[in-house]
Structures are given as C-alpha cells and as structure tokens.
Design an enzyme around this catalytic site. Structure first.
Site, short mmCIF file in Angstrom:
data_model
loop_
_atom_site.label_atom_id
_atom_site.label_comp_id
_atom_site.label_asym_id
_atom_site.label_seq_id
_atom_site.Cartn_x
_atom_site.Cartn_y
_atom_site.Cartn_z
N ARG A 1 -3.75 -11.34 3.16
CA ARG A 1 -4.42 -12.50 3.77
C ARG A 1 -5.56 -13.09 2.95
NH1 ARG A 1 -2.67 -9.14 7.54
NH2 ARG A 1 -1.41 -10.03 9.22
N HIS B 1 0.63 -13.76 2.67
CA HIS B 1 1.77 -13.58 1.77
C HIS B 1 2.30 -14.88 1.14
CE1 HIS B 1 1.76 -9.46 2.88
NE2 HIS B 1 2.52 -9.52 3.94
N HIS C 1 7.35 -5.85 -0.77
CA HIS C 1 7.17 -5.61 0.66
C HIS C 1 8.34 -4.84 1.26
CE1 HIS C 1 5.74 -6.40 4.69
NE2 HIS C 1 4.69 -7.04 4.20
N ASP D 1 -2.62 -0.83 9.25
CA ASP D 1 -2.31 -2.09 8.55
C ASP D 1 -3.54 -2.41 7.71
OD1 ASP D 1 -1.37 -4.45 7.65
OD2 ASP D 1 -1.16 -5.42 9.61
N GLU E 1 2.14 -1.14 -0.21
CA GLU E 1 2.12 -2.29 -1.11
C GLU E 1 0.96 -2.23 -2.09
OE1 GLU E 1 2.28 -5.78 1.66
OE2 GLU E 1 2.48 -4.17 3.11
#
Ligand code: BGC
Length: 381
Positions: A100, A125, A200, A274, A340
């Site tokens: 983000r 993304h 991803h 996350d 990631e």
C-alpha cells in the site's frame, strides 16, 4: 513427416540429455481481445514442475515433492477465465508498487503524484490494473542440465496508474536441479520514479487442495521488528519489537498458535497476520533468508531468500469462500499464505523507511529464491 523435419527432431532429442531440466511453451487460453496467453512449463529431474503464465507473469502451478509424493503447493485457477474474473493476485508479479501507498499519494523531487486508489482510500499492488493484470511478453526460454528458465518482460508507459516514468520490467523465472525456484525482477526507468516488485504466490506446503490449514505450518522469520499498521493497513512509521508479541517468529512457531489473539490490535486490524517484518533496514547485496516455512505432515520445507529488507507475511485473511479455484476447490481463510519479499509498505511517505526511488541509469532488482526441500521424518527442527 518430411525427412528434414524428422532429422531435426532426432537431432533435438539427441542434443538434450535425458537427465536435463526442461522448458516448454504451451497455450493457456486467450484474453477477451483475442490475444493468446502463453504458458511456460519448467521441470527438473527432482520432480518439480512450475507453470508460469504470460498474464501477470504469474505462477499457476508449483508442484513440489513431499515425503509421500508430489503436490501442487499454490492456489490459482485452472483456466484464464478465473484470473480475469477474480484475480486475487494468485501467483502474480505485482507492481509498480507492491502493497500500500497511503492515500495513493507521494512526492518526488517536490512534485505530488496521485495514484489510482483501489483499496479504500489507498493504492494497493500497483492500482486498478497493475502488472498482475497485464499480458507480459515471453522472451528467452532455455534449459540445460542444471536449470530451466524463462524471461518475461513488460513495458509500463509513463503515467500508467499515475506513476511517473516509462518503466521497463523483466521477470526471470529459473528452476534449478537443486529445487530452487528463483525469480529475478528487474526494472529501469527513463524518469525518476518509485518501484517495489514482488511475487504474490499463495502457498500451502501441505498442498493447495489438501484441506490442511496453513495454521498447522511452522514458520520462522529472522526479524526483531515489524512495521505496525493503522486500521487501513498503512504503516504508522514505527519499528516495533516482536518480543513478547504474536509477531515473534524468531524461533520456529506454529502459525496458528497466536493468530487469534484479539488482545493484539495489530491482529485485529489485519484479521490475522498481514504485516511487514523487518529483516534488515536496507536492500542487501546477496539474497538472505527472510523466512523458513515447514509443513510437518508432508515434510515440505520452503525457505524464502531475497536481497530485499522486508517480508510481508499475509495469512489469506480476505479469502472468504467466494472464490472457486483449481480442481473446483473453494478457497477460504487459512487455505494459504503469502510471503512477499519487498521494500516496506508506504516507503515513499515514510522518512524512516529508506527509499523506493529509481533513477534513470540505475537498475532495480529483487532477487527472490524459494528453496524447497523435504525434511526426513525423524530429524528435529
Ligand atoms: C496484502 C493484503 C491484501 C492482499 C491482496 C497482500 O499483499 O498485504 O492486505 O489484501 O495482498 O491479495
């Protein structure tokens, strides 16, 4: 068959040793505008198989040996229609900026840029139509006794999704005989810009279709701090110690052990994990281990290496059963996780996070290695 082509076939078969890795091209489908979506399949003699699509430069299949046989360990779709209808970034190469950017805004050399906002108030993304939704060009495809590889390229025009500069991007996928899947992302620009490319893939080492939750997997991340976020998952700017929190994966932990600890606001904001773990503060020269993942039942182990400083560990918290993937399987929370390697989220707006800037004449590079092995049943962790 004509004599000449028969001869060519015999010679080709003779030239490639029987114990070599292979790379072959097939058609996966076509886009609504009629363009073909090519797939490249890489295999090695150790039993690994990877299918990469030109659409999104994405990993559609990743078959890996386990104690009791091979399994496909990534989520995805059987046909191109799935990727077009509900992409979810399954296996995709994401960019120009992975994760983000607050408000989709940033400044470069005193000029303000407004990006496409596709995640509430923020850019995620790469925007509405990021690199995951572009048809890449298939370049070199090669195979020899040690490895098979393919390079895909994409030319992102100046101003695409609001980003400055024409960006030339490449993704080279290499499968080695020692069960490394490498992805080498590179980019160059003709104007100062920002870049953060990553992959991803949604992994489940027990098998994408196994029904075994990733909460059972064991994880280690060699990071003493992580970057906490606000309710919209934008970093607050703080580097927070993992010590005494559910974010401590310095020693091998079962992922499910603390994921439901609602006393931790960070887990509530993310609906689970996350977050970005800080392995180093800056990009390093050689890929280093960012994460170690193990599925105890199958014995499959995956180490994730990269030259990038951070790793986003995401437990698929937004998979809500509305998507049906490969082999008609409904995907739900806990079915897979992403690891990631990246520059920290929102770096362009966070002075303490370093820089995501790319200037003309420089080469951006994210060298990722997913290193697979099978752990013998008796040995300790
Ligand atoms: C992000 C998640 C996001 C997901 C989309 C991850 O990289 O961290 O917040 O929902 O990508 O698939």
């Amino acid at each position: 068959m004509k004599r000449a082509s028969l001869l060519a076939l015999v010679l080709a078969a003779w030239a490639v040793p029987a114990d070599a890795a292979t790379a072959s091209r097939e058609t996966f489908g076509s886009l609504p505008d009629g363009r073909e979506v090519a797939a490249i399949v890489l295999t090695n003699q150790a039993g690994m198989k990877v299918r990469i699509l030109a659409y999104g430069a994405l990993v559609q299949e990743l078959t890996v040996p386990g104690r009791s046989g091979p399994a496909d360990v990534v989520l995805g779709y059987d046909g191109i229609e799935g990727y077009l209808a509900a992409p979810n970034y399954f296996g995709a190469s994401v960019g120009r900026y992975a994760n983000r950017i607050a408000g989709g805004r940033f400044e470069l050399d005193g000029k303000a840029y407004q990006l496409a906002r596709n995640d509430g108030p923020n850019a995620l993304h790469g925007g509405v139509k990021g690199f995951d939704k572009r048809l890449w060009t298939v370049g070199d495809v090669s195979a020899n006794a040690q490895q098979a590889s393919v390079t895909l390229t994409y030319l992102s025009p100046d101003g695409e999704e609001g980003y400055p500069g024409t960006l030339q991007v490449s993704a080279t996928y290499t499968l080695t005989e020692s069960n490394d899947l490498k992805i080498d992302y590179r980019a160059t620009t003709d104007k100062a810009t920002i870049v953060n490319l990553t992959n991803h893939s949604y992994f489940n080492l027990a098998g994408a279709n196994s029904g075994v939750s990733i909460l059972e997997s064991l994880l280690k991340i060699p990071a003493e701090t992580f970057t906490p976020v606000d309710e919209t998952l934008i970093p607050t700017g703080e580097f927070r110690s993992v010590s005494g929190t559910p974010f401590d994966f310095l020693t091998l932990r079962r992922i499910g052990d603390r994921i439901r600890d609602g006393r931790d606001a960070q887990l509530r904001f993310g609906r689970g994990y996350d977050h970005n773990w800080v392995v180093s503060r800056t990009v390093v020269a050689e890929p280093q281990v960012l994460a170690y993942l193990e599925d105890p039942a199958s014995g499959r182990v995956m180490e994730v290496l990269s030259n990038q400083p951070g790793i986003q560990f995401y437990t698929g918290n937004f998979l809500d059963g509305t998507v049906t993937g490969k082999a008609g399987t409904i995907y739900r929370m806990g079915d897979a996780l992403c690891l990631e390697p990246q520059i920290f989220p929102d770096t362009p707006n966070q002075p303490e996070f370093g820089s995501a800037r790319l200037d003309p004449g420089k080469v951006y590079q994210n060298s990722i290695v997913y290193r697979f092995s099978v752990k013998p049943p008796s040995s300790g962790s």
